[in-house]
Write a protein that holds these residues in place. Structure first.
Motif, short mmCIF file in Angstrom:
data_model
loop_
_atom_site.label_atom_id
_atom_site.label_comp_id
_atom_site.label_asym_id
_atom_site.label_seq_id
_atom_site.Cartn_x
_atom_site.Cartn_y
_atom_site.Cartn_z
N GLU A 1 26.49 52.42 46.92
CA GLU A 1 27.80 53.01 47.21
C GLU A 1 28.80 52.72 46.09
O GLU A 1 29.55 53.62 45.66
CB GLU A 1 28.33 52.47 48.53
N ALA B 1 27.98 54.82 43.06
CA ALA B 1 28.36 56.23 43.26
C ALA B 1 29.86 56.43 43.08
O ALA B 1 30.30 57.47 42.56
CB ALA B 1 27.91 56.70 44.63
N ALA C 1 30.54 56.93 39.39
CA ALA C 1 30.02 58.21 38.88
C ALA C 1 29.77 58.19 37.37
O ALA C 1 30.31 59.03 36.63
CB ALA C 1 30.98 59.34 39.25
N ALA D 1 21.61 57.34 44.48
CA ALA D 1 23.05 57.57 44.63
C ALA D 1 23.64 58.31 43.44
O ALA D 1 24.75 58.84 43.53
CB ALA D 1 23.77 56.24 44.80
N LEU D 2 22.90 58.36 42.31
CA LEU D 2 23.39 59.00 41.09
C LEU D 2 22.35 60.02 40.59
O LEU D 2 21.79 59.88 39.49
CB LEU D 2 23.65 57.95 40.01
#
Length: 270
Positions: free
Chosen positions: A75, A78, A81, A102-103
């Motif tokens: 989390e 992410a 980013a 997550a990426l």
């Protein structure tokens, strides 16, 4: 992006491996990873975790015991980013795979000095670039990463600073003083406290401490296999006496322990 661990020149893809203009070549292993750890950079024949430690950690993590730790790390990744990220000291790849999920659009890299660990890690996500390499001589270009992860791993802070682009950051995950406290009391006559924030004194100029949080939960280990794996994947597996380890593994009732992790994020300044 990749650099030669011998001369630091850029590496280019060539047949089933990579090579630099000076002719240093590194073949890709059949499992899919690149070994960028020259023999002159090794401190032993097979540095890093051995096969038994790697397999114990793999089995323990695959059973989901530390799933909340990995979920929170993913989390946090992410939220940042990044376009390109690196897991430093990836072990057998459990946390790396969570970050990658997550990426999905990012360019992901992972390295560990243990060949036994990386051999197993690269099966988790073949799309990532998996490396056997030294954390003190990461074979990636300067300012090439926007996000670094270091989970339960030694860390060369100057290397982290070198790898990060301005505005990029390092997420360090490590245990607090409460982590596995019940296990430590079972194994040792004297349990020593340690400062949760002692790593902050090592942060170099040019990196700012931007975020900190702690994740804490209770874990019930009902079967002897899980307790044996936990011991084998930690220093307690060789520090504690065989008799005390056996008492933990063989006890009839579930073993209740506290899991307590600290997440610290450090941003490289412009």
């Amino acid at each position: 992006m990749l650099t030669c661990p011998i001369c630091s020149a850029a590496l280019s893809t060539l047949d089933n491996g990579v090579a630099c203009p000076a002719g240093h070549r590194f073949d890709r292993a059949r499992q899919g990873y690149l070994n960028l750890l020259p023999v002159q950079h090794k401190n032993s024949r097979d540095p890093g975790d051995n096969q038994a430690m790697v397999e114990a950690r793999r089995d323990f993590l695959n059973a989901g015991h530390y799933a909340p730790v990995a979920r929170r790390l993913a989390e946090l990744a992410a939220e940042r980013a990044p376009a390109r990220w690196l897991d430093i000291g990836c072990g057998e790849g459990y946390y790396t795979a969570q970050i990658a999920a997550a990426l999905p659009e990012a360019d992901g890299y992972a390295l560990d000095i243990s060949r036994e660990a990386v051999k197993r890690a690269c099966k988790r996500n073949p799309a990532l670039t998996w490396l056997v390499a030294s954390m003190a001589r990461v074979p990636l270009a300067d300012a090439s990463c926007q996000f670094l992860a270091s989970v339960f791993s030694p860390l060369d802070w100057q290397e982290a600073l070198r790898l990060l682009s301005p505005g990029g950051g390092l997420m360090r995950v490590g245990p607090t003083n409460e982590h596995l406290i019940e296990l430590r009391h079972k194994l040792y006559d004297e349990v020593r406290d340690y400062a949760d924030d002692k790593h902050l004194a090592l942060v170099p100029a040019g990196m700012q401490h931007a975020h900190s949080e702690t994740l804490k939960f209770r874990l019930s280990l009902a079967d002897s296999k899980a307790r044996a794996d936990l011991l084998a994947m930690t220093p307690h597996g060789w520090r504690a006496s065989a008799d005390k380890r056996a008492r933990v593994i063989d006890q009839a009732e579930p073993f209740e322990v506290t899991v307590s992790m600290r997440y610290d994020y450090f941003v490289r300044q412009d």
